[in-house]
Design a protein around this motif. Structure first.
Motif, PDB file in Angstrom:
ATOM      1  N   TYR A 191       0.839  -1.209   0.000  1.00 53.60           N
ATOM      2  CA  TYR A 191       0.000   0.000   0.000  1.00 53.60           C
ATOM      3  C   TYR A 191       0.874   1.259   0.000  1.00 53.60           C
ATOM      4  O   TYR A 191       0.677   2.181  -0.808  1.00 53.60           O
ATOM      5  CB  TYR A 191      -0.915  -0.002   1.214  1.00 53.60           C
ATOM      6  N   HIS A 192       1.846   1.308   0.906  1.00 54.46           N
ATOM      7  CA  HIS A 192       2.692   2.500   1.005  1.00 54.46           C
ATOM      8  C   HIS A 192       3.581   2.664  -0.227  1.00 54.46           C
ATOM      9  O   HIS A 192       3.791   3.784  -0.701  1.00 54.46           O
ATOM     10  CB  HIS A 192       3.556   2.419   2.261  1.00 54.46           C
ATOM     11  N   LEU A 193       4.106   1.572  -0.746  1.00 55.94           N
ATOM     12  CA  LEU A 193       4.940   1.654  -1.945  1.00 55.94           C
ATOM     13  C   LEU A 193       4.149   2.196  -3.132  1.00 55.94           C
ATOM     14  O   LEU A 193       4.650   3.016  -3.910  1.00 55.94           O
ATOM     15  CB  LEU A 193       5.517   0.278  -2.276  1.00 55.94           C
ATOM     16  N   ASP A 194       2.911   1.754  -3.257  1.00 56.58           N
ATOM     17  CA  ASP A 194       2.077   2.244  -4.353  1.00 56.58           C
ATOM     18  C   ASP A 194       1.730   3.722  -4.173  1.00 56.58           C
ATOM     19  O   ASP A 194       1.630   4.464  -5.156  1.00 56.58           O
ATOM     20  CB  ASP A 194       0.805   1.406  -4.462  1.00 56.58           C
ATOM     21  N   ARG A 195       1.534   4.149  -2.930  1.00 55.95           N
ATOM     22  CA  ARG A 195       1.286   5.571  -2.690  1.00 55.95           C
ATOM     23  C   ARG A 195       2.498   6.409  -3.100  1.00 55.95           C
ATOM     24  O   ARG A 195       2.359   7.471  -3.717  1.00 55.95           O
ATOM     25  CB  ARG A 195       0.985   5.800  -1.199  1.00 55.95           C
ATOM     26  N   LEU A 196       3.679   5.930  -2.767  1.00 60.72           N
ATOM     27  CA  LEU A 196       4.900   6.639  -3.152  1.00 60.72           C
ATOM     28  C   LEU A 196       5.066   6.661  -4.668  1.00 60.72           C
ATOM     29  O   LEU A 196       5.516   7.655  -5.241  1.00 60.72           O
ATOM     30  CB  LEU A 196       6.109   5.975  -2.494  1.00 60.72           C
ATOM     31  N   ALA A 197       4.701   5.565  -5.307  1.00 58.69           N
ATOM     32  CA  ALA A 197       4.791   5.499  -6.771  1.00 58.69           C
ATOM     33  C   ALA A 197       3.792   6.446  -7.423  1.00 58.69           C
ATOM     34  O   ALA A 197       4.106   7.130  -8.407  1.00 58.69           O
ATOM     35  CB  ALA A 197       4.563   4.067  -7.240  1.00 58.69           C
TER      36      ALA A 197
END
Length: 227
Positions: free
Chosen positions: A53-59
């Motif tokens: 979830y957090h990685l996708d938000r950063l992406a």
């Protein structure tokens, strides 16, 4: 830098205020190769679902790039599903309040420098960069500490070679490569001397995705293949 850019950059950097996102970002930025969700989750001690979830938000915010690749390197039927991988983009995000355009200043100075008589300015640049690097090295606890302070993001390989994952002057190096590489090498040589190390350990070894200088373990050997 106009106000819209400032607001966008502030919003993006605000995502890193979250501890979990910051840890994930730091891992991906220092990984040296695109990282999977599983690798990032394991390295940071965050559950895979939350890490994803957090990685996708950063992406989505542009702070990470996304690619897909199979871990076994195979292709075609039966080779498995490609894994989502994350890496740090080359794009820079910087904010100053009120806005200050240091990249523009650097670009103007670099352009003026390259129009100066051949040899004179480069020698002065190398001398000044070496001097600043030496001062930084004298104040630092170690080579990695000094280069981290300067923004080079050093990573030590198993063979003792130090690879610098970031060029602090990336916005200028695209149009003024020789000038910036001269500065980098002289600065890093000065840093090595300031930390009581052999300055000849620094070698120009340009490669996409990292600084143009590497630091050998003992001043000898071939540059690494990996960026």
């Amino acid at each position: 830098m106009d106000s819209s850019h400032v607001n966008t950059d502030l919003a993006e950097l605000g995502l890193l205020a979250d501890d979990a996102r910051r840890r994930l970002y730091d891992f991906v930025a220092g990984h040296g190769a695109p990282a999977t969700r599983e690798e990032a989750a394991k390295a940071t001690g965050i559950g895979r679902t939350l890490a994803a979830y957090h990685l996708d938000r950063l992406a989505q915010a542009g702070l990470l790039d996304v690619s897909y690749a199979r871990s076994n390197g195979r292709t075609g039927p039966g080779s498995g599903r490609p894994a989502k991988r994350y890496s740090r983009p080359q794009r820079e995000v910087a904010v100053s309040l009120p806005p200050r355009n240091y990249s523009l200043l650097a670009e103007i100075l670099a352009t003026a420098a390259e129009s100066a008589p051949s040899g004179e300015f480069m020698a002065a640049l190398a001398h000044a960069a070496e001097h600043e690097g030496k001062n930084l090295g004298k104040e630092a606890e170690s080579i990695p500490a000094a280069l981290t302070t300067a923004g080079y993001e050093p990573v030590e390989r198993d063979d003792g070679t130090i690879v610098l994952q970031n060029c602090p002057f990336h916005s200028v190096v695209q149009d003024h490569t020789d000038l910036v590489c001269t500065l980098n090498r002289a600065f890093i040589q000065g840093t090595l001397e300031g930390t009581d190390n052999d300055p000849d350990r620094a070698e120009l070894s340009p490669c996409d995705g990292r600084c143009c200088v590497i630091i050998h373990a003992d001043g000898h050997g071939s540059p690494p293949d990996a960026p």
